[in-house]
Scaffold this active site. Sequence first.
Site, PDB file in Angstrom:
ATOM      1  N   LYS A 164       0.854  -1.177   0.000  1.00  0.00           N
ATOM      2  CA  LYS A 164       0.000   0.000   0.000  1.00  0.00           C
ATOM      3  C   LYS A 164       0.893   1.231   0.000  1.00  0.00           C
ATOM      4  O   LYS A 164       1.688   1.451   0.934  1.00  0.00           O
ATOM      5  CB  LYS A 164      -0.893  -0.001   1.243  1.00  0.00           C
ATOM      6  CG  LYS A 164      -1.981  -1.061   1.194  1.00  0.00           C
ATOM      7  CD  LYS A 164      -3.031  -0.746   0.123  1.00  0.00           C
ATOM      8  CE  LYS A 164      -4.278  -1.612   0.299  1.00  0.00           C
ATOM      9  NZ  LYS A 164      -5.282  -1.310  -0.758  1.00  0.00           N
ATOM     10  N   ASP A 192      -0.362  -0.701  -4.698  1.00  0.00           N
ATOM     11  CA  ASP A 192      -1.709  -0.112  -4.704  1.00  0.00           C
ATOM     12  C   ASP A 192      -1.613   1.278  -4.090  1.00  0.00           C
ATOM     13  O   ASP A 192      -1.385   1.423  -2.888  1.00  0.00           O
ATOM     14  CB  ASP A 192      -2.684  -0.990  -3.903  1.00  0.00           C
ATOM     15  CG  ASP A 192      -4.131  -0.504  -4.028  1.00  0.00           C
ATOM     16  OD1 ASP A 192      -4.352   0.557  -4.665  1.00  0.00           O
ATOM     17  OD2 ASP A 192      -5.038  -1.189  -3.501  1.00  0.00           O
ATOM     18  N   GLU A 220      -1.913  -0.728  -8.984  1.00  0.00           N
ATOM     19  CA  GLU A 220      -3.358  -0.596  -8.807  1.00  0.00           C
ATOM     20  C   GLU A 220      -3.737   0.851  -8.480  1.00  0.00           C
ATOM     21  O   GLU A 220      -3.103   1.501  -7.648  1.00  0.00           O
ATOM     22  CB  GLU A 220      -3.773  -1.545  -7.670  1.00  0.00           C
ATOM     23  CG  GLU A 220      -5.254  -1.644  -7.444  1.00  0.00           C
ATOM     24  CD  GLU A 220      -5.598  -2.798  -6.497  1.00  0.00           C
ATOM     25  OE1 GLU A 220      -4.818  -3.761  -6.379  1.00  0.00           O
ATOM     26  OE2 GLU A 220      -6.658  -2.716  -5.862  1.00  0.00           O
ATOM     27  N   ASP A 245      -9.147  -0.129  -9.757  1.00  0.00           N
ATOM     28  CA  ASP A 245      -9.945  -0.638  -8.643  1.00  0.00           C
ATOM     29  C   ASP A 245     -11.096   0.336  -8.351  1.00  0.00           C
ATOM     30  O   ASP A 245     -12.216   0.144  -8.819  1.00  0.00           O
ATOM     31  CB  ASP A 245      -9.051  -0.855  -7.415  1.00  0.00           C
ATOM     32  CG  ASP A 245      -9.811  -1.442  -6.234  1.00  0.00           C
ATOM     33  OD1 ASP A 245     -11.006  -1.769  -6.390  1.00  0.00           O
ATOM     34  OD2 ASP A 245      -9.224  -1.565  -5.131  1.00  0.00           O
ATOM     35  N   LYS A 269     -14.738  -6.502  -7.102  1.00  0.00           N
ATOM     36  CA  LYS A 269     -15.031  -6.769  -5.697  1.00  0.00           C
ATOM     37  C   LYS A 269     -16.542  -6.828  -5.504  1.00  0.00           C
ATOM     38  O   LYS A 269     -17.256  -5.925  -5.960  1.00  0.00           O
ATOM     39  CB  LYS A 269     -14.471  -5.654  -4.795  1.00  0.00           C
ATOM     40  CG  LYS A 269     -12.955  -5.581  -4.778  1.00  0.00           C
ATOM     41  CD  LYS A 269     -12.478  -4.393  -3.950  1.00  0.00           C
ATOM     42  CE  LYS A 269     -10.961  -4.385  -3.850  1.00  0.00           C
ATOM     43  NZ  LYS A 269     -10.451  -3.118  -3.287  1.00  0.00           N
TER      44      LYS A 269
HETATM   45 MG   LIG Z   1      -7.201  -1.462  -4.229  1.00  0.00          MG
END
Ligand SMILES: [Mg+2]
Length: 372
Positions: A164, A192, A220, A245, A269
Amino acid sequence: MSELPIVGFEVVERSYRLSAPFKTALRQLDSVTSIAVRLAAADGTEGWGEAVPAARITGETRGSILAALEELRGQVLGRDAADLLDTARAVQQGLVGNPSAKAAVDVALHDLVARSVGWSISRLLGTAASSVPTDMTIGAGDLEEMLSASTRALADGFGLLKLKVGLRGAADGRLVRDLASALPEPTILRLDANQGWTPRQAVRVLEELDRAGIPIDLVEQPVPAGDLRGLAFVTARSPYPVLADESARDAHDVDRIAELAAADAVNVKLMKCGGLLPAREMAAVARAAGLGVYVGVMMESGLGVRAAAAFAAAEGDPVVHDLDAAAWLADGPQAGLSYERGRLCWQVGGREPKLGEPADGRRDPRSSSRRD
Ligand SMILES: [Mg+2]
């Protein structure tokens, strides 16, 4: 006459502690708030699904989910679960937005139908698989924190780490380089940024990492969700594949992304799109447009992760998905899940786990529930 009339719709709230705080460019979490839905059929069969508030991502809060579920209750009570497609469509059409509330009902509906014949959701979706590969997420932090979390993940058998980033602008390049050089080779990374970079910062970081020869399988959501032109700018220049995303919430978004060549792949998702029915549509639109499909989860309990894993297995893409959320739960993944050597595994066949109850069989004292 209905074959599997839905006669019960119960909402069960629970809080699950995380074993460590989870930090991204958008938020920090210490626990997961799970709002589960239990559907019951007249013959006593149950189906479970879950919603999680993620106000910065889906716009949904605890209160909005509870209100949306109240609305959806009226859409499904009395309907025939065996008429799965029609009932699942009614859930989607029941109200605009509110994707994780819809996902909770949609997944509970699929689970109910699967259990009525002794199947798992994965079997219902058409696969006999009982595991899928997953990455492990390394929360945002300083070099020392991220290195120690990465080392633990590698020791636990995860071969692909999702870092992240997105909190430091272009200085994220230096952080990732330092981290990569401290890890054993070849550790494959994915990044991400959770919308944290500008398009130019993203390109600068990615070019820097490429020059340094850092192995990165994808990047991402480098830029803000609504900036599809910025996303396309990055995708056109990135040395690594770009995964959308937050920009890809539903099939319509995927269509726009394909039209603008804004990404190479999309992260599907259930909480973002509204459940299994819209997720399958999203994946189909992506593939038809030549985009790759990855399956991810929010911070969810085993209940949500289990459904996402079934979807990932049934879609069958030969990629490493992003399904590690249940590994973060302090009391273990539950729902019959386990993480083994970089794969998320679940029970199939005659040993379907009992969902919806805490591991020790007690109701969580913090949960509130109501029955019809
Ligand atoms: Mg993500």
